[in-house]
Design an enzyme around this catalytic site. Structure first.
Site, PDB file in Angstrom:
ATOM      1  N   SER A 233     -21.826  30.575  34.514  1.00 37.71           N
ATOM      2  CA  SER A 233     -22.384  30.223  33.219  1.00 37.71           C
ATOM      3  C   SER A 233     -21.581  29.095  32.575  1.00 37.71           C
ATOM      4  CB  SER A 233     -22.439  31.480  32.350  1.00 37.71           C
ATOM      5  OG  SER A 233     -23.297  31.304  31.266  1.00 37.71           O
ATOM      6  N   ASP A 460     -33.468  32.630  34.974  1.00 33.63           N
ATOM      7  CA  ASP A 460     -32.232  32.863  34.217  1.00 33.63           C
ATOM      8  C   ASP A 460     -32.497  32.590  32.737  1.00 33.63           C
ATOM      9  OD1 ASP A 460     -29.648  32.516  32.976  1.00 33.63           O
ATOM     10  OD2 ASP A 460     -28.787  32.235  34.965  1.00 33.63           O
ATOM     11  N   HIS A 488     -29.122  36.651  34.868  1.00 37.29           N
ATOM     12  CA  HIS A 488     -28.206  35.541  34.626  1.00 37.29           C
ATOM     13  C   HIS A 488     -27.154  35.483  35.725  1.00 37.29           C
ATOM     14  CE1 HIS A 488     -25.946  32.552  32.587  1.00 37.29           C
ATOM     15  NE2 HIS A 488     -25.013  33.342  32.106  1.00 37.29           N
TER      16      HIS A 488
END
Length: 519
Positions: A233, A460, A488
């Site tokens: 991320s 996502d 995610h």
């Protein structure tokens, strides 16, 4: 809620220390990592040796000690508070390591970062990566984590006490009147002022570029010629920034759930709004097939309408939770969005929504508390404080005043009819920040870096798939690996295809064919 938050790792979501984080960041404003006179000047890149003032940092010896987790050792790394003035004050950064277990020859150190910004890398290493990464990777790498400056154990940013955060998180983030908008602005200003009052020394020096330079100091201190790294991320932006600053010192980098550094804060927020809408549509398609779906069983459209109606109802009349905090629209929205990060949380969300719609908001409040890392005693981790501090340094604000937000709401609602207004108003959070942004959006090419692996998940919510596509195309040596699925990030989430491709890259240095897709 602030939409600019990213999950550090879905493997920890709703299980260990929190579910989602965030971070829309752009890059360092320096025109060139090798020649800039801006923040961090003097750090140099792989083509230059550290300046004389930096050499003591690069030459320091870490003193490893037990840190309460079997198999792990901890230490403290020193780094300049301000890389433009490396002879000045320093900061102390928490580091943890689990040495390679064997068999096989040790490859080196593998640094991990779970995202955020604001996620504790040390906590992630001890709770998941150090025991949950594939055995062949743990066998041949020392797994290493460092809490970035401003985060957790590394000079943590502090802004509000528990009662102050309780009040802040309950403020209406979809204001219907000028008075409600004024209360939101007042809350955002109070949050920012609290950060300045409690953490003014470090507040201007917690950018992603600063954290990337810290990683290079740690790389050198550990004796590695190149950095090997897995970032999830927001951690992908941190890794890409490192590759831009130190291309010749960049080894095997996995960037999972990528951010697009070329987008403005407004563009990132708007894209993320659409990402959560995509995730909610997946949840709704699954929900309406089940008898226990609190949003009905008619259609996805009907489910969306029912959720929007629920938010309107709790905005007008918050639901009791059995505590002194009622469940209003802001906390209810945060609770729903929390479960969008991992499809494993969908049953929990169905139960929580069923309770809230029947007049008991405790379970949905619990999901929101997971997001904010609030413990049962009312204490908050420093996650959201660090999150804002890094985001607001890394890019100019998405909006500068409520009038700009009002004008942008239709665009955000087009991206998500259910969540659009919330995301638009949440993007006002950096408008009143006391430290001006030092970064600007720009493409990251990292010319001269070794092959880099970018991993994207098609549905996502927090880091939309097109961001991974974009970053892979920007990086001069980028390769895109795609997971066709929900949730995610992708590594360690159950796809043997994804895990095998990443493990092969980490262990052998061989990237998969560009464009490879897994399910």
């Amino acid at each position: 809620m602030d939409p600019r938050r990213f999950l550090r790792s879905s493997a920890l979501a709703l299980v260990a220390t929190g579910a989602l984080l965030s971070g829309c960041t752009a890059g360092d404003s320096s025109p060139s990592p090798a020649t800039s006179g801006g923040p961090g000047a003097g750090a140099g890149d792989a083509r230059t040796a550290p300046s004389a003032a930096l050499k003591p940092y690069y030459a320091q010896q870490l003193k490893w000690r037990d840190c309460g987790a079997e198999g792990f050792k901890c230490a403290t790394l020193k780094a300049p508070l301000d890389y433009a003035k490396p002879a000045g004050e320093s900061v102390e950064l928490a580091v943890a390591r689990k040495k390679a277990t064997g068999p096989g020859d040790r490859i080196g150190s593998l640094h991990v970062n779970p995202g955020g910004p604001g996620g504790s890398a040390v906590e992630y290493l001890q709770a998941y990566a150090g025991i949950g990464y594939p055995a062949p990777v743990r066998a041949r790498y020392d797994l290493v984590a460092m809490d970035p400056r401003g985060v957790a154990r590394s000079e943590p940013i502090e802004c509000l006490d528990g009662k102050g955060m309780d009040k802040h998180t309950q403020v209406d983030q979809t204001p219907d009147t000028q008075q409600e908008a004024a209360r939101l602005v007042e809350s955002l200003k109070g949050f920012a002022e609290g950060c300045k009052k409690r953490s003014g020394r470090v507040l201007p020096h917690v950018s992603t570029a600063d954290a990337a330079r810290d990683m290079d100091v740690l790389r050198a201190v550990l004796g590695d010629a190149k950095l090997s790294y897995v970032g999830a991320s927001y951690g992908t932006f941190l890794g890409a920034t490192y590759a831009e600053l130190f291309p010749a010192r960049t080894g095997r980098l996995v960037l999972d759930g990528a951010m697009d550094p070329a987008l403005s804060a407004r563009e990132l927020n708007r894209d993320q709004t659409a990402g959560f809408e995509t995730a909610f549509q997946s949840f709704a398609r699954d929900c309406v097939k089940r008898k226990d779906c609190p949003l009905g069983t008619a259609s996805v459209t009907d489910a969306s309408d029912r959720l929007a109606e629920f938010f309107t109802d709790v905005d007008a009349k918050p639901v009791p939770t059995g505590t002194d905090r009622a469940l209003g629209e802001s906390l209810a929205t945060t609770g729903v969005l929390t479960a969008m990060y991992d499809e494993a949380a969908w049953p929990q969300l169905r139960t929580a929504l069923t309770g809230a719609m029947a007049g008991d908001g405790a379970a949905l409040l619990g999901l929101a508390d997971t997001y904010y890392e609030r413990d049962p005693d009312g204490r908050y981790a420093n996650l959201m404080f660090a999150n804002a501090a890094v985001n607001c340094l890394d890019a100019p604000p998405a909006f500068t005043d409520p009038e700009q937000v009002t004008a942008a709401v239709p665009d955000f609602q087009q991206a998500s009819p259910v969540f659009g207004r919330n995301f638009a108003w949440s993007a006002l959070n950096c408008s009143y920040w006391p430290s001006p942004a030092t970064g600007t959006p720009h493409r990251i090419e990292a010319k001269g870096a070794a092959p880099l692996l970018v991993v994207g998940t098609t549905r996502d919510p927090a880091t939309p798939y097109k961001w991974s596509q974009s970053l892979a195309s920007q990086l001069s040596s980028g390769t895109l690996l795609t997971y066709d699925g929900d949730g995610h990030t992708a590594y360690g989430r159950g796809s043997d295809c994804i895990d095998t491709a990443i493990n092969t890259y980490l262990l052998e240095g061989t990237v998969p064919p560009d464009g490879k897709r897994c399910r």
